[in-house]
Every structure is written in C-alpha cells, then in structure tokens.
Design a protein around this motif. Structure first.
Motif, PDB file in Angstrom:
ATOM      1  N   ARG A 188     -65.731  27.898  29.172  1.00 37.94           N
ATOM      2  CA  ARG A 188     -66.355  26.875  28.320  1.00 37.94           C
ATOM      3  C   ARG A 188     -67.498  26.198  29.065  1.00 37.94           C
ATOM      4  O   ARG A 188     -67.336  25.822  30.238  1.00 37.94           O
ATOM      5  CB  ARG A 188     -65.340  25.790  27.923  1.00 37.94           C
ATOM      6  CG  ARG A 188     -64.242  26.271  26.990  1.00 37.94           C
ATOM      7  CD  ARG A 188     -63.028  26.807  27.730  1.00 37.94           C
ATOM      8  NE  ARG A 188     -62.267  25.763  28.399  1.00 37.94           N
ATOM      9  CZ  ARG A 188     -61.378  26.008  29.357  1.00 37.94           C
ATOM     10  NH1 ARG A 188     -61.145  27.234  29.779  1.00 37.94           N
ATOM     11  NH2 ARG A 188     -60.718  25.001  29.912  1.00 37.94           N
TER      12      ARG A 188
ATOM     13  N   ALA B 225     -70.011  22.913  28.706  1.00 43.81           N
ATOM     14  CA  ALA B 225     -70.229  21.670  27.973  1.00 43.81           C
ATOM     15  C   ALA B 225     -71.562  21.079  28.404  1.00 43.81           C
ATOM     16  O   ALA B 225     -71.765  20.796  29.587  1.00 43.81           O
ATOM     17  CB  ALA B 225     -69.088  20.695  28.243  1.00 43.81           C
TER      18      ALA B 225
ATOM     19  N   ARG C 113     -62.035  16.432  26.394  1.00 46.42           N
ATOM     20  CA  ARG C 113     -62.180  16.796  24.997  1.00 46.42           C
ATOM     21  C   ARG C 113     -63.087  18.016  24.793  1.00 46.42           C
ATOM     22  O   ARG C 113     -62.754  18.926  24.040  1.00 46.42           O
ATOM     23  CB  ARG C 113     -62.725  15.608  24.190  1.00 46.42           C
ATOM     24  CG  ARG C 113     -61.789  14.414  24.164  1.00 46.42           C
ATOM     25  CD  ARG C 113     -62.359  13.293  23.318  1.00 46.42           C
ATOM     26  NE  ARG C 113     -62.571  13.706  21.938  1.00 46.42           N
ATOM     27  CZ  ARG C 113     -61.631  13.684  20.991  1.00 46.42           C
ATOM     28  NH1 ARG C 113     -60.413  13.271  21.285  1.00 46.42           N
ATOM     29  NH2 ARG C 113     -61.910  14.067  19.765  1.00 46.42           N
ATOM     30  N   SER C 114     -64.256  18.024  25.426  1.00 45.23           N
ATOM     31  CA  SER C 114     -65.205  19.110  25.197  1.00 45.23           C
ATOM     32  C   SER C 114     -64.751  20.409  25.867  1.00 45.23           C
ATOM     33  O   SER C 114     -64.666  21.457  25.227  1.00 45.23           O
ATOM     34  CB  SER C 114     -66.594  18.725  25.702  1.00 45.23           C
ATOM     35  OG  SER C 114     -67.092  17.596  25.010  1.00 45.23           O
TER      36      SER C 114
ATOM     37  N   THR D 114     -67.079  29.574  24.933  1.00 43.99           N
ATOM     38  CA  THR D 114     -67.261  28.381  24.105  1.00 43.99           C
ATOM     39  C   THR D 114     -68.454  27.593  24.626  1.00 43.99           C
ATOM     40  O   THR D 114     -68.515  27.260  25.813  1.00 43.99           O
ATOM     41  CB  THR D 114     -66.009  27.484  24.145  1.00 43.99           C
ATOM     42  OG1 THR D 114     -64.901  28.192  23.596  1.00 43.99           O
ATOM     43  CG2 THR D 114     -66.231  26.210  23.339  1.00 43.99           C
TER      44      THR D 114
ATOM     45  N   THR E 195     -70.391  24.036  23.910  1.00 42.37           N
ATOM     46  CA  THR E 195     -70.219  22.763  23.220  1.00 42.37           C
ATOM     47  C   THR E 195     -71.184  21.726  23.778  1.00 42.37           C
ATOM     48  O   THR E 195     -71.587  21.801  24.941  1.00 42.37           O
ATOM     49  CB  THR E 195     -68.763  22.260  23.342  1.00 42.37           C
ATOM     50  OG1 THR E 195     -68.604  21.032  22.632  1.00 42.37           O
ATOM     51  CG2 THR E 195     -68.389  22.035  24.797  1.00 42.37           C
ATOM     52  N   GLY E 196     -71.566  20.791  22.954  1.00 40.72           N
ATOM     53  CA  GLY E 196     -72.425  19.693  23.383  1.00 40.72           C
ATOM     54  C   GLY E 196     -71.689  18.378  23.253  1.00 40.72           C
ATOM     55  O   GLY E 196     -70.738  18.249  22.473  1.00 40.72           O
ATOM     56  N   PHE E 197     -72.134  17.384  24.030  1.00 38.39           N
ATOM     57  CA  PHE E 197     -71.511  16.066  23.950  1.00 38.39           C
ATOM     58  C   PHE E 197     -72.563  14.981  24.060  1.00 38.39           C
ATOM     59  O   PHE E 197     -73.443  15.027  24.929  1.00 38.39           O
ATOM     60  CB  PHE E 197     -70.473  15.866  25.062  1.00 38.39           C
ATOM     61  CG  PHE E 197     -69.813  14.513  25.002  1.00 38.39           C
ATOM     62  CD1 PHE E 197     -68.839  14.249  24.048  1.00 38.39           C
ATOM     63  CD2 PHE E 197     -70.185  13.495  25.872  1.00 38.39           C
ATOM     64  CE1 PHE E 197     -68.250  12.993  23.964  1.00 38.39           C
ATOM     65  CE2 PHE E 197     -69.598  12.239  25.796  1.00 38.39           C
ATOM     66  CZ  PHE E 197     -68.623  11.996  24.840  1.00 38.39           C
TER      67      PHE E 197
END
Length: 336
Positions: free
Chosen positions: A235, A237, A130-131, A261, A263-265
């Motif tokens: 990307r 993450a 997903r991330s 990109t 992104t954090g999770f």
C-alpha cells in the motif's frame, strides 16, 4: 492586533506583519489569545496559491494554535487550548476557533509538543492506521522522515510494531535523526533522478525485498520508484506533492498485477468526521505522557520572522515541528 497577512501570492517574501482588527467569535466559536502557532509545509503552498484549495486574498495563514480563551462559548474564559482553525488566521495575536476544534490542554504538554500532534501527528496517525492499515511485522518506508509528519510517523510505526522502518531524508544529520527515532535504516535519496534509482535504493535497504507500506509526499520520480518498490498487496499512501512534479500516470492494470493499493490522505476529511481527529489526538497525548512519543521541535521563530520559517521549510533546512512564538514568551529547550 499584530498578524502576518498575505496580500499577494508568492514565496516567503509575501509574508508581512501588519495591524488588523481583532476577529469576533460567532455562535459556537471561541476567541483565543495566541501564545504559539504551528507552521506547516502546506502554509508555503497557500502563500503561493498552489495548495489543494484556492486561496482568496488577503488572508492570514496558519491552521493551529495554542493559547488562552478570552471570549466565546464552549469553554471557560482563561482555558488553555490547542485549536485548529477553519479558515486560517493562526499567524496572529488573536484568532477565532470553533469550539468543537478547541482541545483543552493541561500543563503536562508544552506548546510545541501540542502543536506537533495536531496536524503533523494526526496526519501520521491516520496515514498508518487508516490509509495504509499498517500491521505488526510489516516493512514501512517513510519519506521525508526528518520532517514534521515523518518524525511522528517513524515513532508511531515503531510503537505499533513495524518489522522494519526504512526512512529517507536529505543529508547525514537528518538520517541520523530518523535512526534515533526508531528507523532501522535511513538513506539519502535526494540525489536520485529516476524511478529506477529510487526503487533500487529502497529494495537494497530492505534486503532486496519489497515494502508493505510507503508514506509518500514528494511526487515525481520518488513516487514512481516507491510504487515500483512495493511487494504484492503493498500500500502506498500519498499526503503531499512537495516537488510540485506530478508522478507518471498510474494504469489500473499495474495496480492489479501486484494487488497494490494507492490511497491519498488530506487531514480536513478526517476533521469533518466526528471523533476521528480527537481520537487520534488523545491517543498520542497519552503516548507523549508515557514517554513513548517524543515530538521533535525543529525551531522557534518570532511572529515577525514567519517568512524565515517558510524559507527554512522550503529549503529543507528544518526538521520536526516549526513554531511561531506569537506572545514572545520564548520556547524552552525542554520543548525540543
């Protein structure tokens, strides 16, 4: 009942075994007699109150358990379950779990295997799927590849067709573990001190090319160097800050210049969305049964030695999943 309670913030020394009243399940909840409890790096942050959410004293740590239902509604009494707790409490002989976060277990998965999937496994699953949206043929860098999330992420990336998996780990033994799980390259960057050193090491591991995806949980110069090692449209993450050192501020122009990109999770957000946790968990359970995924057991500790488990995590002595043997039944070799 026996439980590990924290009454003051600090290191492993604040984890103390005590006797507490048994919790009472409410509507839509189950009381579970705990056989085994998972230990996560986040637990060490909670103990010193450096986690994403503030802790309130006193509390019992632990977010994941395997055990038997002894009361409540939603599943039959005696059912073996894998449970995710809503507010801690897992380091205890009995814990309350929401029925919606209790997953029935067959005997084809051991306690340790199941616990490895719940937090570590689903985190790795969501980071890649997903991330970062990993696609077949892409290069992925997985930091802390010998840890709980890392050992799962290496295997998932391999199963999902990553073109090259570059793993980082501290020391020859952990690098060898990462390679045995499917990493094409494993390197030790624990002695690096600057972003340039990290960037150059990652580029060299990928024949001078940037990575498509990086899974990062260290922070500081490791994050900075990893961001610099991404190729255009790459990307990164982020799922932790183990060093407790913030990276350099990221300018929007830097992201735009190479179409990156960031992104954090954080797993609780996936837990809050119906189906996201259960779907990932069920896919990985099938992969374990098929022999595609092999959870790595890093060690089993009696409940009274929870502090030692935290010490091993904080000192980077551990690999894979750490488990507390709450019932005293023992963890067999086949679980590793």
């Amino acid at each position: 009942m026996r439980a590990v309670q924290i009454t003051e913030f600090g290191g492993p020394e604040v984890l103390r075994v005590t006797d507490l009243d048994e919790p009472t399940p409410g509507t839509g909840e189950l009381l579970v007699e705990v056989d085994s409890a998972g230990v996560n790096y986040a637990d060490t942050h909670q103990a010193e109150d450096s986690y994403l959410v503030r802790q309130t004293l006193p509390f019992v740590p632990g977010s994941e358990v395997v055990g038997r239902v002894v009361a409540g509604e939603g599943l039959p009494i005696g059912s073996r379950v894998l449970g995710l707790t809503s507010g801690g409490g897992g380091y205890a002989e009995r814990v309350v779990v929401a029925s919606s976060l209790a997953f029935p277990l067959k005997d084809d998965l051991t306690d340790a295997q199941a616990l490895a999937l719940l937090v570590h496994g689903t985190t790795a699953w969501h980071l890649l799927r997903r991330s970062a949206e990993l696609r077949g043929g892409e290069t992925v860098v997985i930091h802390a590849a010998a840890g709980g999330v890392g050992t799962m992420a290496v295997q998932l990336a391999r199963a999902w067709g990553a073109g090259r998996i570059v793993a980082t780990a501290s020391g020859p033994a952990k690098c060898e573990l990462a390679r045995s799980l499917g990493a094409h390259v494993a390197l030790d960057i624990s002695t690096t001190t600057t972003p340039d050193e990290v960037r150059d090491a990652l580029l060299a591991a990928n024949d001078g090319q940037g990575a498509d995806v990086v899974l990062e949980m260290t922070g500081g110069h490791v994050f900075d160097g990893s961001l610099a090692a991404l190729r255009p449209l790459g990307r990164i993450a982020v799922f932790g800050l183990a060093s407790k050192v913030d990276p350099a501020p990221v300018r929007v122009q830097k992201l735009m210049r190479r179409s990156l990109t960031l992104t954090g999770f954080w797993l609780p957000h996936a837990v809050a969305q119906p189906g996201l946790l259960a779907g990932a968990l069920e896919e990985m359970r099938s992969m374990v049964r098929a022999g595609v995924l092999s959870p790595v057991l890093g060690g089993s500790y009696p409940l009274a030695e929870a502090a030692r488990a935290h010490e091993d995590l904080r000192s980077r002595r551990s690999t894979g999943k750490l488990v507390l043997d709450v019932s005293g039944k023992g963890i067999t070799d086949k679980e590793s």
